[in-house]
Motif scaffolding. Structure first.
Motif, PDB file in Angstrom:
ATOM      1  N   GLY A 176      -5.299  19.989  -8.030  1.00 57.32           N
ATOM      2  CA  GLY A 176      -5.754  19.698  -9.382  1.00 57.32           C
ATOM      3  C   GLY A 176      -5.748  18.222  -9.710  1.00 57.32           C
ATOM      4  O   GLY A 176      -5.585  17.837 -10.864  1.00 57.32           O
ATOM      5  N   VAL A 177      -5.940  17.373  -8.686  1.00 55.14           N
ATOM      6  CA  VAL A 177      -5.916  15.930  -8.869  1.00 55.14           C
ATOM      7  C   VAL A 177      -7.318  15.379  -8.637  1.00 55.14           C
ATOM      8  O   VAL A 177      -7.946  15.680  -7.620  1.00 55.14           O
ATOM      9  CB  VAL A 177      -4.912  15.272  -7.891  1.00 55.14           C
ATOM     10  N   VAL A 178      -7.783  14.559  -9.578  1.00 55.06           N
ATOM     11  CA  VAL A 178      -9.066  13.873  -9.418  1.00 55.06           C
ATOM     12  C   VAL A 178      -8.763  12.512  -8.795  1.00 55.06           C
ATOM     13  O   VAL A 178      -8.108  11.674  -9.428  1.00 55.06           O
ATOM     14  CB  VAL A 178      -9.781  13.710 -10.781  1.00 55.06           C
ATOM     15  N   SER A 209       0.828  -1.208   0.000  1.00 49.31           N
ATOM     16  CA  SER A 209       0.000   0.000   0.000  1.00 49.31           C
ATOM     17  C   SER A 209       0.859   1.253   0.000  1.00 49.31           C
ATOM     18  O   SER A 209       1.999   1.253   0.470  1.00 49.31           O
ATOM     19  CB  SER A 209      -0.956   0.032   1.194  1.00 49.31           C
ATOM     20  N   VAL A 210       0.256   2.312  -0.548  1.00 54.96           N
ATOM     21  CA  VAL A 210       0.885   3.627  -0.600  1.00 54.96           C
ATOM     22  C   VAL A 210      -0.160   4.635  -0.134  1.00 54.96           C
ATOM     23  O   VAL A 210      -1.302   4.612  -0.605  1.00 54.96           O
ATOM     24  CB  VAL A 210       1.342   3.990  -2.038  1.00 54.96           C
ATOM     25  N   ARG A 211       0.228   5.487   0.816  1.00 59.09           N
ATOM     26  CA  ARG A 211      -0.660   6.554   1.298  1.00 59.09           C
ATOM     27  C   ARG A 211      -0.160   7.893   0.778  1.00 59.09           C
ATOM     28  O   ARG A 211       1.019   8.227   0.951  1.00 59.09           O
ATOM     29  CB  ARG A 211      -0.669   6.606   2.818  1.00 59.09           C
ATOM     30  N   LEU A 212      -1.057   8.650   0.173  1.00 55.77           N
ATOM     31  CA  LEU A 212      -0.737   9.982  -0.332  1.00 55.77           C
ATOM     32  C   LEU A 212      -1.584  11.033   0.361  1.00 55.77           C
ATOM     33  O   LEU A 212      -2.741  10.776   0.705  1.00 55.77           O
ATOM     34  CB  LEU A 212      -1.047  10.092  -1.836  1.00 55.77           C
ATOM     35  N   ARG A 213      -1.024  12.210   0.517  1.00 61.39           N
ATOM     36  CA  ARG A 213      -1.772  13.388   0.984  1.00 61.39           C
ATOM     37  C   ARG A 213      -1.953  14.269  -0.244  1.00 61.39           C
ATOM     38  O   ARG A 213      -0.978  14.658  -0.883  1.00 61.39           O
ATOM     39  CB  ARG A 213      -0.978  14.119   2.053  1.00 61.39           C
ATOM     40  N   VAL A 214      -3.220  14.585  -0.564  1.00 61.96           N
ATOM     41  CA  VAL A 214      -3.530  15.354  -1.764  1.00 61.96           C
ATOM     42  C   VAL A 214      -4.397  16.553  -1.384  1.00 61.96           C
ATOM     43  O   VAL A 214      -5.499  16.390  -0.868  1.00 61.96           O
ATOM     44  CB  VAL A 214      -4.270  14.487  -2.812  1.00 61.96           C
ATOM     45  N   GLY A 215      -3.887  17.747  -1.633  1.00 57.61           N
ATOM     46  CA  GLY A 215      -4.638  18.968  -1.349  1.00 57.61           C
ATOM     47  C   GLY A 215      -5.758  19.183  -2.352  1.00 57.61           C
ATOM     48  O   GLY A 215      -5.635  18.809  -3.523  1.00 57.61           O
TER      49      GLY A 215
END
Length: 131
Positions: A38-40, A28-34
């Protein structure tokens, strides 16, 4: 679709770190996306699955944490939710010139979970580079 280039960059960085750490497989990979990045999220998840094919990340789960956009005015106390579309005018004084965006543009790898041998899985947190 820039989500594919983001997914490929994430996979590349994670694959490099996982191989250096002796990983057999990334789970697994965890990302933080604001919210202003501009990410869907659904498009990123789809692209991530494609980018993982044939790599040590094949079959890995992508977990994204959304970061709300917040701003602050240098002239007024407090912060406010920027929202979508972004509202960068201070709700207190109406100024837009002294506004600082505090959060919402993040795109970071928070953690990676991988299997590194018979002892089972381990978590690597954080990978210092941003996606």
């Amino acid at each position: 679709m820039h989500e594919m280039s983001i997914a490929m960059a994430v996979v590349g960085q994670v694959e490099e770190a996982a191989r250096a750490g002796g990983a057999r497989a990334v789970t697994s990979v965890r990302l933080r996306v604001g919210e202003l990045a501009g990410v869907v999220p659904d498009a990123l998840a789809f692209c991530f699955e494609l980018a993982c094919a044939g790599t040590v990340l094949d079959g890995a789960t992508l977990v994204t944490e959304s970061v709300p956009a917040r701003a602050r005015c240098a002239c007024c106390p407090g912060t406010w939710a920027v929202g979508m579309p972004p509202e960068l005018c201070c709700p207190g004084c109406g100024r837009a010139t002294d506004v600082e965006l505090l959060s919402g543009r993040e795109l970071e790898i928070l953690s990676v979970r991988w299997e590194d041998g018979p002892a089972g899985a381990r978590t690597r947190e954080p990978i210092p580079e941003e996606a």
